[in-house]
Design a protein around this motif. Structure first.
Motif, PDB file in Angstrom:
ATOM      1  N   ARG A   2       0.831  -1.191   0.000  1.00 27.67           N
ATOM      2  CA  ARG A   2       0.000   0.000   0.000  1.00 27.67           C
ATOM      3  C   ARG A   2       0.873   1.251   0.000  1.00 27.67           C
ATOM      4  NH1 ARG A   2      -3.360   3.572   1.115  1.00 27.67           N
ATOM      5  NH2 ARG A   2      -4.228   4.361   2.984  1.00 27.67           N
ATOM      6  N   GLY A   4       0.966   4.993   1.066  1.00 27.87           N
ATOM      7  CA  GLY A   4       0.274   5.876   1.994  1.00 27.87           C
ATOM      8  C   GLY A   4       0.195   7.305   1.499  1.00 27.87           C
ATOM      9  N   SER A  51      -9.129   7.892   9.026  1.00 27.40           N
ATOM     10  CA  SER A  51      -9.284   6.851   8.020  1.00 27.40           C
ATOM     11  C   SER A  51     -10.770   6.612   7.852  1.00 27.40           C
ATOM     12  CB  SER A  51      -8.569   5.576   8.497  1.00 27.40           C
ATOM     13  OG  SER A  51      -8.647   4.592   7.520  1.00 27.40           O
ATOM     14  N   GLU A  60      -7.271   7.423   3.536  1.00 30.85           N
ATOM     15  CA  GLU A  60      -6.593   8.199   4.580  1.00 30.85           C
ATOM     16  C   GLU A  60      -6.737   9.690   4.292  1.00 30.85           C
ATOM     17  OE1 GLU A  60      -2.138   8.490   6.548  1.00 30.85           O
ATOM     18  OE2 GLU A  60      -2.487   7.162   4.869  1.00 30.85           O
ATOM     19  N   GLU A 142      -6.891   2.024   0.098  1.00 26.88           N
ATOM     20  CA  GLU A 142      -6.640   0.589   0.157  1.00 26.88           C
ATOM     21  C   GLU A 142      -7.953  -0.157  -0.037  1.00 26.88           C
ATOM     22  OE1 GLU A 142      -4.782  -2.576   3.342  1.00 26.88           O
ATOM     23  OE2 GLU A 142      -5.303  -0.573   3.996  1.00 26.88           O
TER      24      GLU A 142
END
Length: 176
Positions: A2, A4, A51, A60, A142
């Protein structure tokens, strides 16, 4: 793996503006900035990270401050520092415009919450520029499968493709 929010910010700044990006604590930034070509962008920390789940994606969002800076000296007068600040503000405006309106941007910012502040930072070197405080949100987060959202939105669960030969082997292993 992932990617970020910080990595997406770094990607948009380095690829979009061609400026070096540094993220870290005050001590780490002090060490990085001595060898970093100028102008550069620093990000000290994320504030108020959240989140959220949107249609099987965990997205996020965070309030952060980006410092668009240029190395300066103690001897610079106000006019010279103002020219540096205006150039840094132009970089910041260009990046914010890309993030708000760019089709390819992996992050988005709310234009109602953008705050500018002139800065004069003293690390090992002296930097001047502009600090931009804003809320950034991932455009795509995600992905995961949640049965509740699947029923709510009529989404099919992800299917694992197993070739027939492997499926027979798997069934025999499962039954033993």
């Amino acid at each position: 793996m992932r990617i970020g929010l910080v990595e997406k910010v770094k990607e948009t700044i380095e690829q979009g503006l061609g400026l070096p990006f540094r993220y870290g604590t005050g001590e780490e930034l002090d060490a990085y900035m001595g060898n970093t070509p100028m102008p550069a962008v620093m990000m000290y920390r994320l504030e108020g990270s959240t989140s959220q789940v949107w249609n099987t994606q965990r997205v996020e969002s965070a309030v952060c401050t980006l410092f668009f800076v240029e190395r300066t000296s103690y001897e610079n007068n106000s006019e010279e520092n103002d020219k540096i600040v205006q150039a840094c503000k132009q970089h910041a405006d260009e990046w914010i415009n890309f993030v708000q309106h760019g089709v390819e941007s992996p992050i988005w910012c709310d234009d109602a919450d953008i705050e500018y502040e002139r800065i004069y930072l003293q690390f090992e070197d002296v930097f001047t520029g502009i600090g931009v405080r804003l809320r950034l949100t991932e455009v795509q987060g995600e992905c995961f499968y949640d049965p509740y959202y699947a029923r709510l939105y009529g989404i099919e669960p992800p299917r694992l493709y197993i070739p027939k030969k492997k499926a027979k082997q798997w069934k025999t292993l499962k039954n033993t």
